[in-house]
Design an enzyme around this catalytic site. Structure first.
Site, PDB file in Angstrom:
ATOM      1  N   ASP A   1      25.367  19.968 -58.770  1.00  0.00           N
ATOM      2  CA  ASP A   1      25.745  19.321 -57.808  1.00  0.00           C
ATOM      3  C   ASP A   1      26.588  18.347 -58.050  1.00  0.00           C
ATOM      4  O   ASP A   1      26.692  17.903 -59.135  1.00  0.00           O
ATOM      5  CB  ASP A   1      24.349  18.642 -57.316  1.00  0.00           C
ATOM      6  CG  ASP A   1      24.624  17.940 -55.765  1.00  0.00           C
ATOM      7  OD1 ASP A   1      25.217  18.347 -54.894  1.00  0.00           O
ATOM      8  OD2 ASP A   1      23.671  17.130 -55.721  1.00  0.00           O
TER       9      ASP A   1
ATOM     10  N   ASP B   1      33.490  17.434 -56.379  1.00  0.00           N
ATOM     11  CA  ASP B   1      33.537  16.272 -55.411  1.00  0.00           C
ATOM     12  C   ASP B   1      34.984  15.534 -55.492  1.00  0.00           C
ATOM     13  O   ASP B   1      34.840  14.547 -56.307  1.00  0.00           O
ATOM     14  CB  ASP B   1      32.291  15.346 -55.482  1.00  0.00           C
ATOM     15  CG  ASP B   1      32.437  14.279 -54.602  1.00  0.00           C
ATOM     16  OD1 ASP B   1      33.291  14.180 -53.677  1.00  0.00           O
ATOM     17  OD2 ASP B   1      31.343  13.656 -54.490  1.00  0.00           O
TER      18      ASP B   1
ATOM     19  N   THR C   1      16.177  12.474 -51.926  1.00  0.00           N
ATOM     20  CA  THR C   1      15.147  11.473 -51.703  1.00  0.00           C
ATOM     21  C   THR C   1      13.673  12.025 -51.375  1.00  0.00           C
ATOM     22  O   THR C   1      12.770  11.426 -51.802  1.00  0.00           O
ATOM     23  CB  THR C   1      15.713  10.616 -50.512  1.00  0.00           C
ATOM     24  OG1 THR C   1      17.292  10.265 -50.915  1.00  0.00           O
ATOM     25  CG2 THR C   1      14.977   9.173 -50.548  1.00  0.00           C
TER      26      THR C   1
HETATM   27  P1  13P Z   1      19.153  12.958 -49.942  1.00  0.00           P
HETATM   28  O1  13P Z   1      18.797  12.170 -51.235  1.00  0.00           O
HETATM   29  O2  13P Z   1      19.645  11.998 -48.837  1.00  0.00           O
HETATM   30  O3  13P Z   1      18.214  13.986 -49.843  1.00  0.00           O
HETATM   31  O4  13P Z   1      20.572  13.472 -50.388  1.00  0.00           O
HETATM   32  C1  13P Z   1      20.699  14.556 -51.336  1.00  0.00           C
HETATM   33  C2  13P Z   1      22.127  15.178 -51.555  1.00  0.00           C
HETATM   34  O5  13P Z   1      22.853  15.239 -50.732  1.00  0.00           O
HETATM   35  C3  13P Z   1      22.349  15.611 -53.024  1.00  0.00           C
HETATM   36  O6  13P Z   1      23.719  15.946 -53.107  1.00  0.00           O
END
Ligand code: 13P
Length: 311
Positions: A86, A118, A260
């Site tokens: 990610d 990104d 989160t």
């Molecule tokens: P949240 O922590 O808001 O779920 O977002 C996670 C995210 O988009 C990681 O790339």
């Protein structure tokens, strides 16, 4: 793009996008979270990605891309899980330049099936250039690429403007005409778009607080899907109102990133009991709820396989 690994994942994501089945991607800021994430997916026959972002190496405790890949290989059933790298930012949430090329190369070498570059903090032309370069690096190794256009805010340390103001002004929303050019020029496989979601905070007191219940501009999303025709990704997946999640899945969102929602139960339980086992159990409980009630993808691994084989 002949590599088997790449074509299997590509086929699954494309089938998911057209059948309205979402593929969540669960973040691993702490290594012991990998086990309950991967076990729950296998138990529920649900297909999803497990992912780690650069900031989870630098600001949390996932340690290294290698350590995460090791946990993945230990617990993953390849039918129900795939490993994704990610957010590798070109400029990070603190405004610093990142050695993105080394991290992407490391992820590819370690066997990550897909990677995200990104470049969303860059001007359009530079974002295109960097993303096209990552596509070249990754596709030759059979690895898929996600990029971001527009900006999904929330990881930065300063306070955000009030959410409603942000949503009404469409600040940072992905522009359809730019999305078309971006996809054509880069050859990217999946595109993270900004249509109203925000990332959960990762610093200060806000890190442990309840996230704002974000809304999504579904009409805007639909335009982006029509114009790009590729699977779209929703970042900041935690805490979005359910009706918007359901609509987003019908309008091009094939992958939803979830951090989160599973990080906070882990941290809370660990602080309360001091037991990693208890914290893992809290993650498993939340995973069950997300898979069965929020994304409703129990059984999706088998469903995607039969959609792909036509049986
Ligand atoms: P949240 O922590 O808001 O779920 O977002 C996670 C995210 O988009 C990681 O790339």
């Amino acid at each position: 793009m002949t590599d088997e690994k790449q074509s299997v994942l590509k086929a699954k994501m494309d089938a998911a996008a057209s059948a309205g089945i979402v593929v969540p991607a669960f973040n691993v800021p702490y290594l012991p979270m990998a086990e309950p994430i991967l076990n729950t997916l296998a138990e529920l026959d649900a297909f999803a990605l497990m992912e780690v972002a650069r900031l989870e190496l630098t600001k949390f405790e996932s340690r290294s891309l290698e350590a995460v890949a090791k946990e993945f290989r230990k617990y993953a059933d390849p039918r129900t899980a795939s490993l994704h790298l990610d957010h590798v930012p070109v400029i990070d949430e603190d405004g610093l330049l990142v050695d993105w090329k080394s991290l992407i190369a490391e992820g590819i070498a370690l066997g990550y099936s897909s990677v995200m570059i990104d470049g969303s903090r860059l001007p359009l032309g530079e974002n295109i250039e960097v993303t096209a370069e990552v596509v070249r690096m990754a596709h030759t190794e059979g690895v898929l690429v996600e990029a971001e256009l527009g900006s999904v805010m929330g990881h930065e340390s300063g306070p955000l403007p009030p959410y409603n103001e942000l949503f009404e002004s469409k600040a940072g929303f992905t522009r359809p005409e730019e999305a078309k050019e971006f996809v054509e020029k880069t050859g990217v496989d999946w595109l993270s778009v900004s249509v109203g979601s925000v990332h959960g905070a990762i610093s200060g007191a806000a890190k442990s607080q309840k996230k704002v219940e974000a809304r999504l501009d579904i009409e805007h999303l639909r335009k982006l899907w029509d114009i790009t025709g590729i699977p779209l990704v929703l970042h900041g997946g935690s805490g979005i109102q359910q009706s918007y999640i359901d609509e987003a899945i019908k309008n091009g969102i094939a992958k939803i990133n979830v951090g989160t929602d599973i990080r906070q139960p882990y941290e809370r339980m660990l602080a309360e009991t001091g037991s990693v086992k208890d914290a893992q159990a809290a993650v498993a409980e939340k995973m069950n709820q997300l898979i069965c009630d929020v994304y409703r993808i129990n059984g999706s691994a088998s469903k995607l396989e039969s959609l792909i084989s036509g049986k």
